[in-house]
Design a protein around this motif. Structure first.
Motif, PDB file in Angstrom:
ATOM      1  N   TYR A 154       0.981  -1.096  -0.055  1.00 23.76           N
ATOM      2  CA  TYR A 154      -0.240  -0.061   0.046  1.00 23.76           C
ATOM      3  C   TYR A 154       0.951   1.331   0.030  1.00 23.76           C
ATOM      4  O   TYR A 154       2.031   1.298   0.047  1.00 23.76           O
ATOM      5  CB  TYR A 154      -0.771  -0.060   1.386  1.00 23.76           C
ATOM      6  N   ASP A 164      -5.429   4.820  -0.452  1.00 24.77           N
ATOM      7  CA  ASP A 164      -5.422   3.755  -1.044  1.00 24.77           C
ATOM      8  C   ASP A 164      -6.964   3.592  -1.638  1.00 24.77           C
ATOM      9  O   ASP A 164      -7.055   3.310  -2.885  1.00 24.77           O
ATOM     10  CB  ASP A 164      -5.126   2.572  -0.611  1.00 24.77           C
ATOM     11  N   THR A 168      -7.411   4.370  -5.848  1.00 26.14           N
ATOM     12  CA  THR A 168      -8.288   3.347  -6.545  1.00 26.14           C
ATOM     13  C   THR A 168      -9.222   3.923  -7.228  1.00 26.14           C
ATOM     14  O   THR A 168      -9.666   3.505  -8.606  1.00 26.14           O
ATOM     15  CB  THR A 168      -9.008   2.110  -5.533  1.00 26.14           C
ATOM     16  N   ARG A 172      -9.446   4.151 -11.544  1.00 26.10           N
ATOM     17  CA  ARG A 172     -10.685   3.988 -12.218  1.00 26.10           C
ATOM     18  C   ARG A 172     -11.098   4.843 -13.194  1.00 26.10           C
ATOM     19  O   ARG A 172     -11.421   4.608 -14.325  1.00 26.10           O
ATOM     20  CB  ARG A 172     -11.699   3.559 -11.318  1.00 26.10           C
ATOM     21  N   HIS A 182      -3.832   0.669 -14.317  1.00 24.55           N
ATOM     22  CA  HIS A 182      -3.976  -0.781 -13.668  1.00 24.55           C
ATOM     23  C   HIS A 182      -2.950  -1.657 -14.435  1.00 24.55           C
ATOM     24  O   HIS A 182      -2.564  -2.790 -14.155  1.00 24.55           O
ATOM     25  CB  HIS A 182      -5.238  -1.436 -13.539  1.00 24.55           C
ATOM     26  N   ALA A 191      -5.187  -2.069  -7.285  1.00 22.42           N
ATOM     27  CA  ALA A 191      -6.221  -2.259  -7.940  1.00 22.42           C
ATOM     28  C   ALA A 191      -6.984  -3.659  -7.542  1.00 22.42           C
ATOM     29  O   ALA A 191      -8.036  -3.564  -6.981  1.00 22.42           O
ATOM     30  CB  ALA A 191      -6.215  -1.788  -9.255  1.00 22.42           C
ATOM     31  N   MET A 194      -8.009  -3.948  -3.861  1.00 18.10           N
ATOM     32  CA  MET A 194      -8.926  -2.905  -3.263  1.00 18.10           C
ATOM     33  C   MET A 194     -10.384  -3.345  -3.850  1.00 18.10           C
ATOM     34  O   MET A 194     -11.307  -3.548  -3.308  1.00 18.10           O
ATOM     35  CB  MET A 194      -8.639  -1.675  -3.790  1.00 18.10           C
ATOM     36  N   LYS A 195     -10.503  -3.731  -4.942  1.00 20.22           N
ATOM     37  CA  LYS A 195     -11.475  -4.305  -5.648  1.00 20.22           C
ATOM     38  C   LYS A 195     -12.006  -5.425  -5.229  1.00 20.22           C
ATOM     39  O   LYS A 195     -13.228  -5.765  -5.378  1.00 20.22           O
ATOM     40  CB  LYS A 195     -11.351  -4.325  -7.169  1.00 20.22           C
TER      41      LYS A 195
END
Length: 213
Positions: A154, A164, A168, A172, A182, A191, A194-195
Motif C-alpha cells: 500500500y 489507497d 483506487t 478507475r 492498472h 487495484a 482494493m476491488k
C-alpha cells in the motif's frame, strides 16, 4: 446520520465507498448531472462549486472529496484507515492525499473535460495524458520499492489507508486512457486488492456500475 449528494462514478465514489466500508448510517441523494441539477440554485446553496460530492455532516453541507475522505477516516473506524495526528506515518499519509489530488486527479479532470480550458481538446488531452502517465510511473515505482523492501503493497507500506481508497477511485478514472493505471504492475496489484473488498462490490451494486469491475 450522513446524507451524501452523489452521482455514480464521480468524485463522490470514494466518499460513498468509505461510508459503506466503515458501516456508517447514511442517506444517498442522487444529483442529476446530465440534467445539470448540480448547477441549480438549490444545489449551489449547498456547494457553491457546483460539483459532487456534498456530504451533510450534522446537518451542515461539506464538500471536496479529498477533505471528506480524510474527515471520515479520522472520525470513524478507530484509526483503521488514517494514522492519528501523533502517529509517525501521519505526515506521509497527508502527503499522499495531497499528492494524489495535485498530480493525478487534476490532469484526469482535464482529460475527461478538456473543454474546461476552452482550448484545443486533443492538445489538452495529450498534455493531461503525459502528466497522468508520469504520475502513474512515480506511484508504481513507490509501490514497487515498498514491496521490494518488505514494507507492504500500500501507499503506507503494510498499512492500508484512506489514501489507497482515493487512489483506487482515480485509477478507475483512467480506464479509457490509452494506458490505464492498472497496467502498471504494482498499481494493478493495488487495484486488484482494493476491488476484492466486499465494500467495493456493494458500492458498484448501489451505484449501478459495471465497467472496471
Amino acid at each position: 446520520m450522513y446524507a451524501l449528494y452523489y452521482s455514480p462514478g464521480t468524485a463522490s465514489l470514494v466518499v460513498h465507498w468509505l461510508l459503506i466500508e466503515l458501516d456508517l448510517p447514511h442517506e444517498l441523494r442522487s444529483v442529476d448531472m446530465a440534467g445539470r441539477a448540480h448547477k441549480g440554485a438549490d444545489y449551489l446553496a449547498l456547494n457553491p462549486n457546483g460539483v459532487v460530492p456534498t456530504l451533510l455532516v450534522d446537518g451542515q453541507p461539506r464538500y471536496e472529496a479529498a477533505a471528506l475522505t480524510v474527515y471520515l477516516a479520522d472520525r470513524h473506524g478507530d484509526g483503521a484507515f488514517a494514522p492519528a495526528p501523533d502517529d509517525a506515518q501521519r505526515a506521509e499519509y497527508l502527503q499522499w492525499m495531497f499528492n494524489l489530488v495535485a498530480t493525478l486527479q487534476a490532469p484526469l479532470r482535464l482529460w475527461w473535460y478538456p473543454s474546461d480550458l476552452q482550448a484545443d481538446d486533443e492538445a489538452v488531452r495529450r498534455g493531461a495524458q503525459a502528466r497522468i502517465e508520469a504520475a502513474c510511473e512515480r506511484l508504481d515505482a513507490h509501490l514497487g520499492a515498498s514491496v521490494a523492501q518488505g514494507r507492504g503493497p500500500y501507499l503506507l507500506g503494510e498499512r492500508l489507508s484512506a489514501a489507497d481508497f482515493y487512489l483506487t477511485m482515480l485509477m478507475r478514472w483512467t480506464r479509457k486512457l490509452p494506458r490505464p493505471a492498472h497496467e502498471w504492475p504494482h498499481l494493478g496489484e493495488l487495484a486488484r486488492r482494493m476491488k476484492a473488498r466486499p465494500s467495493f462490490a456493494e458500492l458498484y451494486r448501489r451505484e449501478g456500475l459495471e465497467e472496471w469491475a
